[in-house]
Design an enzyme around this catalytic site. Structure first.
Site, PDB file in Angstrom:
ATOM      1  N   TYR A  12     -24.450 -39.305 -20.279  1.00 46.23           N
ATOM      2  CA  TYR A  12     -25.530 -40.082 -19.670  1.00 46.23           C
ATOM      3  C   TYR A  12     -26.906 -39.504 -20.011  1.00 46.23           C
ATOM      4  O   TYR A  12     -27.829 -39.564 -19.200  1.00 46.23           O
ATOM      5  CB  TYR A  12     -25.328 -40.175 -18.142  1.00 46.23           C
ATOM      6  N   TYR A  59     -16.135 -47.434  -9.741  1.00 45.75           N
ATOM      7  CA  TYR A  59     -16.350 -46.872 -11.073  1.00 45.75           C
ATOM      8  C   TYR A  59     -14.996 -46.819 -11.775  1.00 45.75           C
ATOM      9  O   TYR A  59     -14.023 -46.315 -11.206  1.00 45.75           O
ATOM     10  CB  TYR A  59     -16.949 -45.464 -11.004  1.00 45.75           C
ATOM     11  N   ASP A  85      -6.737 -47.767  -9.564  1.00 38.34           N
ATOM     12  CA  ASP A  85      -7.287 -46.733 -10.432  1.00 38.34           C
ATOM     13  C   ASP A  85      -7.322 -45.435  -9.623  1.00 38.34           C
ATOM     14  O   ASP A  85      -8.214 -45.233  -8.795  1.00 38.34           O
ATOM     15  CB  ASP A  85      -8.692 -47.155 -10.897  1.00 38.34           C
ATOM     16  N   LYS A 134      -7.886 -37.587 -15.274  1.00 33.03           N
ATOM     17  CA  LYS A 134      -8.599 -36.429 -14.730  1.00 33.03           C
ATOM     18  C   LYS A 134      -7.695 -35.220 -14.420  1.00 33.03           C
ATOM     19  O   LYS A 134      -7.468 -34.423 -15.301  1.00 33.03           O
ATOM     20  CB  LYS A 134      -9.417 -36.852 -13.523  1.00 33.03           C
TER      21      LYS A 134
END
Ligand SMILES: *Cc1c(COP(=O)(O)O)cnc(C)c1O
Length: 429
Positions: free
Chosen positions: A18, A146, A247, A276
């Site tokens: 980002y 997200y 998710d 993750k």
């Protein structure tokens, strides 16, 4: 290369997440990490409150995980997965199936969370296409989510936080419900469920799937919601012929106090994404799991295959360390650790509620969040935490911790002091 030279080249050549190019703020140079501590090039040691974006649940240089990688390296680091298979991948798939809720029997291994979401979406769309219902190709979600940074995942991220403005005309237009009412303990709001039903019913003929993060919305705003909304979604999806995708890339592997967050609700999705913490934060690996119904549906279609196959699919090193991470979780110690961390964060962060400029303090599982009334000056807040010996990476109006499960009580207390310093640097700027 000394740290100065490294930073000069970093600024000239290396994109960071980002970030602009060239970079505007110098990152900190990490030399090594062990246990819950990052060691910077200048010798400072920081207690890691981020677990490397929530992945390093067992901490760094864990002997069991190190041994698993070394051992696998002695056999093969990678082979293609087309036409070949190997024990690390098969073992991992079987273990994920056993750990997953419901009937999720089939596993697609891939390289990152965003790709797992892409695959989950492809599974859902292809399921309906194979059934001759190709009008069902949109997705629905609630705001505040997200799901990753590639295009389809981006399309179901929160429209405001997720850069939808920038990508108008490029992103597929999805169906958004308001964010789930906040607070894991607040009672289920029947008005919200009714509105959800109206939205899903109205769009059912064009909806392939609903995709949500169960119980905790992570990078979209660190918000918690009552598991009852997931039960409602399960019922609504069944009633209106829509698949349900959970998710669990952020919530999986114990972070919320259950192995998968779906267990808080006692429901199972049709497709589940994990990533993750899957490898204990060692290597990039993710997976999309689906039910036999979804797999059979795809296989009955005119194109009976799932046309997806990442080059590094089923990478043996990543699978081996994932299996070792699951071995560590199998001891069950995580459950007590997460509860202990939860209590430590609740006690340590509570005083911040009284600080003017703090809008909310909330804790669920091994997640502690302080929300401020305005945007956090990230670099200043991080520097204040570093002065307390703590690594944090706030975003938007959120200063939070998601530490490794092995973080002991005194380091949890230190993390809370780091959050306090970051809050102070933000609200009194
Ligand atoms: C991090 C995350 C992703 C994306 O995973 P990457 O490995 O960064 O691509 C998707 N969904 C959720 C809930 C996440 O937290």
């Amino acid at each position: 290369m000394n740290a100065q030279e490294l930073l000069r080249l970093d600024r000239a050549h290396v994109w960071h997440p980002y970030g602009p190019m060239p970079g505007t703020a110098d990152p900190y140079v990490v030399e090594s990490a062990a246990g819950v501590r990052l060691r910077l090039a200048d010798g400072r040691e920081l207690v890691d409150g981020m677990a490397s974006w929530w992945a390093a649940v067992h901490g760094y240089r864990h002997p069991v995980l190190d041994a698993a990688v070394t051992d696998q390296l002695g056999r093969m680091s990678h082979v293609m997965f087309g036409g070949l298979t190997h024990a690390p991948a098969v073992t991992l798939a079987r273990r994920l199936v056993e750990a997953a809720p419901g009937e999720l029997a089939h596993v697609f291994l891939c390289d990152s969370g965003s790709v797992a979401v892409e695959v989950a979406v492809k599974m859902a769309l292809q399921y309906w296409r194979s059934a001759g219902r190709s009008a069902k190709r949109r997705l629905a979600t609630w705001r505040g989510g997200y799901h990753g940074d590639t295009f389809h995942p981006m399309s179901v991220c929160d429209p405001e936080g997720g850069m939808h403005q920038l990508w108008r005309g490029v992103l597929p237009a999805q169906v958004f419900a308001p964010p789930p009412p906040g607070g894991a303990d607040a009672p289920v709001d029947p008005g919200y469920v009714a509105a959800l039903e109206t939205t899903l019913a109205a769009h059912a003929p064009e909806l392939a799937a609903v995709i949500v993060e169960p119980v905790v919305q992570g990078a979209g705003g660190m918000r918690f919601h009552h598991p009852g909304y997931l039960r409602a979604l399960r019922e609504l999806c069944d009633a209106h012929d829509i698949l349900l995708i959970f998710d669990e890339i952020a919530t999986g592997f114990g972070r919320t106090g259950e192995f998968f967050a779906a267990a808080h609700a006692g429901v199972a999705p049709d497709v589940l994404c994990v990533g993750k913490a899957l490898t204990g934060g060692y290597l990039s690996l993710a997976a999309a799991l689906c039910t036999p119904r979804v797999a059979r549906g795809i296989s009955r279609g005119a194109v009976p295959v799932l046309a997806h196959g990442p080059t590094f699919m089923g990478n043996p090193l990543a699978c081996a360390v994932a299996n070792a991470s699951l071995d560590l979780l199998d001891t069950g110690a995580w459950r007590a650790d997460v509860a202990r961390i939860s209590a430590g964060l609740a006690a340590g962060l509570a005083p911040l509620r009284a600080v003017p400029g703090v809008a909310d303090v909330r804790v669920l599982g091994a997640i502690g969040v302080v929300q401020t009334a305005g945007p956090v000056p990230v670099d200043r807040a991080a520097a204040a935490a570093i002065a307390e010996g703590v690594w944090l990476r706030p975003f938007r109006d959120l200063i939070y911790v998601m530490p490794p499960y092995i973080t002991d009580d005194s380091d949890i207390a230190r993390l809370c002091r780091g959050v306090g310093a970051a809050v102070e640097a933000s609200v009194y700027q």
